[in-house]
Write an enzyme that holds these catalytic residues in place. Structure first.
Site, PDB file in Angstrom:
ATOM      1  N   ASP A  36       0.826  -1.211   0.000  1.00  0.00           N
ATOM      2  CA  ASP A  36       0.000   0.000   0.000  1.00  0.00           C
ATOM      3  C   ASP A  36       0.862   1.264   0.000  1.00  0.00           C
ATOM      4  OD1 ASP A  36       0.833  -0.765   2.640  1.00  0.00           O
ATOM      5  OD2 ASP A  36      -0.483   0.794   3.437  1.00  0.00           O
ATOM      6  N   GLU A  37       0.237   2.362  -0.348  1.00  0.00           N
ATOM      7  CA  GLU A  37       0.813   3.704  -0.235  1.00  0.00           C
ATOM      8  C   GLU A  37       2.239   3.784  -0.803  1.00  0.00           C
ATOM      9  OE1 GLU A  37      -1.518   5.527   3.595  1.00  0.00           O
ATOM     10  OE2 GLU A  37       0.156   4.200   4.050  1.00  0.00           O
TER      11      GLU A  37
END
Length: 871
Positions: A664-665
């Site tokens: 993620d991210e």
């Protein structure tokens, strides 16, 4: 600011590690009177022993022996001890501690001699530490100081006593060093009071000032005036006289006097609930009626009873904040709060306070509610009562599960301990008609295996008959882990009975048929943002079992720190906050084993390629550059070799079929601004987004090669879902609607949408946790089966060992029922289950779990005094 922030983060690493490495600071609290120490080191023997030759203290009550065992347990509980001291030169191994107490008495009283001398030599044959003390209570302080000079050594994997030789001469400056707790505004379970007492010993406090009663409630039994505790919040928020004696005894064994307080004549409104004549009038309920001789007769009775158990030479009689003119109270309100309307509100407030007493006691007295959490699939019950035998036993005849690992036996013992720990058991069930005494529990498990894995059968049947000879409860389960759930449910239908002073099973006969709705019922903890001690992780695991959660998602590492040892790449944990903020590989194995014995899988996560800056502290080549420290360097073959090594090591201890690879991210911009990575991208005809996909897919292949199915955060699906391995499980967190798309694409899904199931979002209320439905808008049965379940997440930016339990509970329990209970049994309006969830929250408190009130934001303190069951 970004670069400055990175520099400061790096500086933290350097300073903290340097402070640990120097190891020359005197970290003893409180500072002793006199200390001298050297520069040598000794190993604490695996068989560290207590010697008392020459001591005049016979220790008939076990005070010294028990304190020694607690001390050794505290020293060793930080990490798994791996060193074998029998293979170390005995001249540097501390074999034990020799304690000489000059007084034969164990009397604990104000002004006793609490001095001690502690000497730990640097050489000797054999080597012993020495404590001399005038009284056993001085010796206890010496043991506490000894524990503080013992430290886990990451190199030897054992306990070292640093800076020998030590000579410490110590005594307190003041003879009264107190801590007040108030059990009137909020009831404190006996287990919590004992936890407070234990913590006091670490700081050498010696008086527990127990402010027992006040305006709001009178929770303590007074045998001479048994109606006084009618002023308690509820029947279950009371201390029996034996409870009080038990607390005093527990404190004495730790060198702590208990100072009892009744605050008279003010702060005594609750007294009149049982004896209304103590109130001057209905409108004037405190101070106590000075004109009534019964007032003083009752005080005399209380103090007479106190003298039987509270042996401290002092008693506290309060005397503060006494307003002797009730009319002056109204005059004050008139002047300062706005007139006659406020006077009326004052009277209404008194009435409401009285109403609280009545309602709470009535609710407890009716005892007809079904207080099981989470709600089972099928429940029938009656109206009878059985006593739990003092010798309650486990039978397993007919079971195919041999229990070689002790999973079932240990769970049974924990269950009995949890049931009995609420109050002192005084009933003698051998004198009760055996036809109403439950003799034990008979558990039959049909599978011989103790394998714990995703999708195992967790169902169970629990039957508690109303009659039989002899009387046994019965649990049947396909696996031992279903039986564990049955034991938890059994514990929740057992209640302390204030009349018989024993445990009753209410509402027999019970027949419960139960199984979870979802196979994945998870809780995430984050040990990168804040290190969680092993003992706290185990406490969290214990608490999970009460709500039948079954997956501990261990978000081990992140940008901030890399606390876990990876044997294949031992420099990785150079990215920890400090040497003492690390988990050895054996610690991790111990946590997994501890969880397995409680039916909980441990899901390990490494979040790649983003959230990985800490990795480069030990291996700087993982950073694309000094100015680009995450994502990990996609162009460096070593990056993937290291991931392979981590997952190879993981496969030796993390036996759950899933591994979480994050994903993620991920901001790839600095890949494109770092020359050698930019060149690699050009050579492979990749842009930043394509390189992100390349990294995730390559990491997936590595995980698959080690036998894992992969869990990734939802951004991987949102960006390149069609390219993911069919063995991918998508972890939804950004919001709603993703699960529908994932299962429609044929992939599995876990739901953790942050607006509903992020525990660190303190503005997410329990009602939101309860109402969040993982199958929203998924109507196809095949697609529904692809939703494995859900998980509540305790991200650690603002969570450490001081507040993790309050952050998790009781909101996690609300989600737990959603994940366990059949959809048609889940309440459509969360307010319908508020009382039952409140009851469960109070049950957690009784079991030593610091669960916050339901009302207000997550992790909130109680807003006002009141019953646990009404918050």
């Amino acid at each position: 600011m970004g670069r400055k922030g990175l520099f400061l983060l790096y500086l933290v690493y350097v300073l903290v590690v340097s402070a640990d490495a120097a190891d020359e600071h005197l970290n003893i609290w409180p500072m002793p009177k006199s200390v001298t120490y050297g520069s040598g080191n000794l190993y604490l023997s695996n068989y560290f022993e207590l010697k008392t030759e020459g001591s005049k203290f016979a220790d008939a009550s076990g005070i010294l022996k028990d304190a020694f065992l607690r001390t050794v347990d505290v020293i060793r509980s930080v990490h798994v001890i791996e060193v074998n001291t029998s293979k170390i030169d005995p001249s540097i191994v501390l074999k034990g501690i020799h304690i000489v107490v000059f007084s034969p008495s164990d009397e604990l009283q104000h002004g006793i001699d609490e001095s001690y001398e502690l000497h730990i030599p640097a050489q000797g044959s054999p080597l012993y530490a020495h404590i001399e003390a005038q009284t056993v209570y001085g010796a206890l302080h010496g043991l506490e100081t000894f524990s503080q000079v013992c430290h886990y050594d990451i190199s030897s994997r054992g306990i070292l006593v640093h800076q020998v030789p030590w000579t410490i001469v110590d005594q307190p400056r003041f003879s009264y060093r107190g801590l007040l707790i108030d059990t009137s505004r909020h009831y404190q379970p006996v287990s919590m009071i004992k936890k407070v007492i234990d913590s006091m010993t670490y700081a050498k406090l010696n008086v527990l000032h127990w402010h027992i009663v006040d305006t709001q409630s009178f929770p303590l039994e007074i045998p001479s005036y048994p109606k006084l505790w009618d002023g308690s919040y509820s029947v279950s928020e009371r201390y029996t006289f034996s409870d009080a004696a038990d607390i005093v005894s527990y404190a004495k064994k730790r060198g702590i006097n208990v100072l009892a307080e009744i605050d008279v004549p003010g702060h005594a409104q609750s007294w009149g609930v049982g004896y209304p004549s103590l109130w001057p009038s209905k409108d004037c309920r405190e101070p106590l009626d000075v004109s009534n001789e019964f007032t003083f007769k009752l005080i005399d009775g209380i103090l007479s009873d106190f003298s039987k158990i509270f042996k401290y030479k002092f008693v506290h009689l309060g005397g503060d904040e006494v307003n002797t003119n009730f009319s002056k109270i109204f005059k004050y309100k008139l002047v300062h709060l706005g007139g006659d309307e406020d006077i009326q509100m004052g009277r209404k407030g008194l009435f409401l306070l009285y109403l609280v007493y009545v309602l709470v006691v009535s609710a407890d007295a009716s005892d007809e509610h079904l207080n099981i959490w989470p709600m089972p699939k099928s429940v029938t019950y009656g109206s009878g009562n059985l006593h739990l035998s003092n010798y309650f036993e486990l039978k397993t005849e007919g079971s195919k599960f041999a229990d070689a690992s002790g999973i079932l036996k240990d769970a049974f013992l924990r269950t009995i301990d949890v049931i009995r720990s609420v109050h002192v058991i005084e009933v003698n069930t051998s004198k009760i008609d055996p036809s109403i005494v439950l003799k034990g529990i008979h558990i039959v498990v049909f599978s011989p295996s103790d394998e714990l894995q995703h999708g195992i059968n967790e169902s169970y049947k629990l039957h508690i008959p109303a009659q039989g000879s002899p009387l046994y409860a019965h649990i049947e389960a396909r696996t031992v882990y279903g039986a564990l759930h049955g034991l938890e449910t059994f514990s929740q239908v057992c209640h302390y009975d204030i009349s018989s002073r024993g445990i009753l099973v209410h509402q027999v006969p019970w027949t419960i048929v139960d199984q979870p709705r979802f196979s994945y019922r998870g809780l995430l903890i984050d040990t990168s943002r804040h290190y969680q001690p092993v003992s706290m992780i185990k406490k969290v695991i214990d608490s999970m079992t009460y709500a039948k959660l079954n997956v501990l998602h261990w978000h081990i590492v992140d940008t901030q720190s890399f606390p876990l040892e990876i044997p294949s790449y031992p420099k990785l944990w150079d990215g920890s906050y400090s040497v003492s903020k690390r988990y050895t590989f054996s610690d991790a194995a111990d946590i997994v084993s501890y969880a397995k014995k409680r039916g909980i899988n441990v899901l390990a996560e490494i979040d790649v390629p983003g959230h990985a800056q800490s990795w480069g502290v030990g291996y700087p080549s993982l950073w694309p550059s000094k100015d680009c420290r995450e994502p990990l360097d996609v162009s460096n073959e070593f990056t993937f070799k290291l991931i392979d090594g981590i997952l190879s090591d993981f496969s030796k201890i993390f036996k759950y079929k899933f591994v979480h690879l994050g994903g993620d991210e991920v901001n790839t911009s600095c890949w494109q601004t770092t020359p050698h990575v930019r060149e690699w991208l050009r050579k492979h005809s990749l842009n930043g987004s394509e390189a992100y996909q390349y990294f995730v897919l390559r990491a997936q292949k590595i995980a698959l090669s080690h036998g894992y199915d992969i869990i990734n955060w939802e951004e991987t699906f949102n960006n390149f879902g069609s390219k993911l391995s069919p063995k991918t499980i998508i972890h939804n967190w950004l919001g709603g609607g993703v699960a529908q798309k994932v299962v429609k694409a044929g992939l599995r899904c876990i739901v953790s949408n942050q607006d509903k199931w992020y525990l660190d979002h303190l503005n997410a209320f329990w009602q939101d946790f309860y109402s969040n439905e993982p199958l929203t808008n998924i109507t196809d049965h095949k697609q529904q089966a692809l939703v494995l379940g859900g998980e509540v997440c305790t991200w650690g930016e603002h969570v450490d060992a001081s507040d993790i339990e309050q952050t998790i509970w009781p909101r996690a329990a609300a989600a737990a029922e959603r994940l366990w209970t059949p959809y048609d049994k889940v309440a459509k309006d969360p307010e319908q289950v508020k009382d039952r969830l409140s009851y469960f929250r109070c049950l957690l408190n009784q079991r030593g779990v610091a669960a916050s009130p339901l009302d207000g934001f997550g992790r909130s303190a109680p807003e006002e005094p009141g019953s646990c069951y009404k918050q």
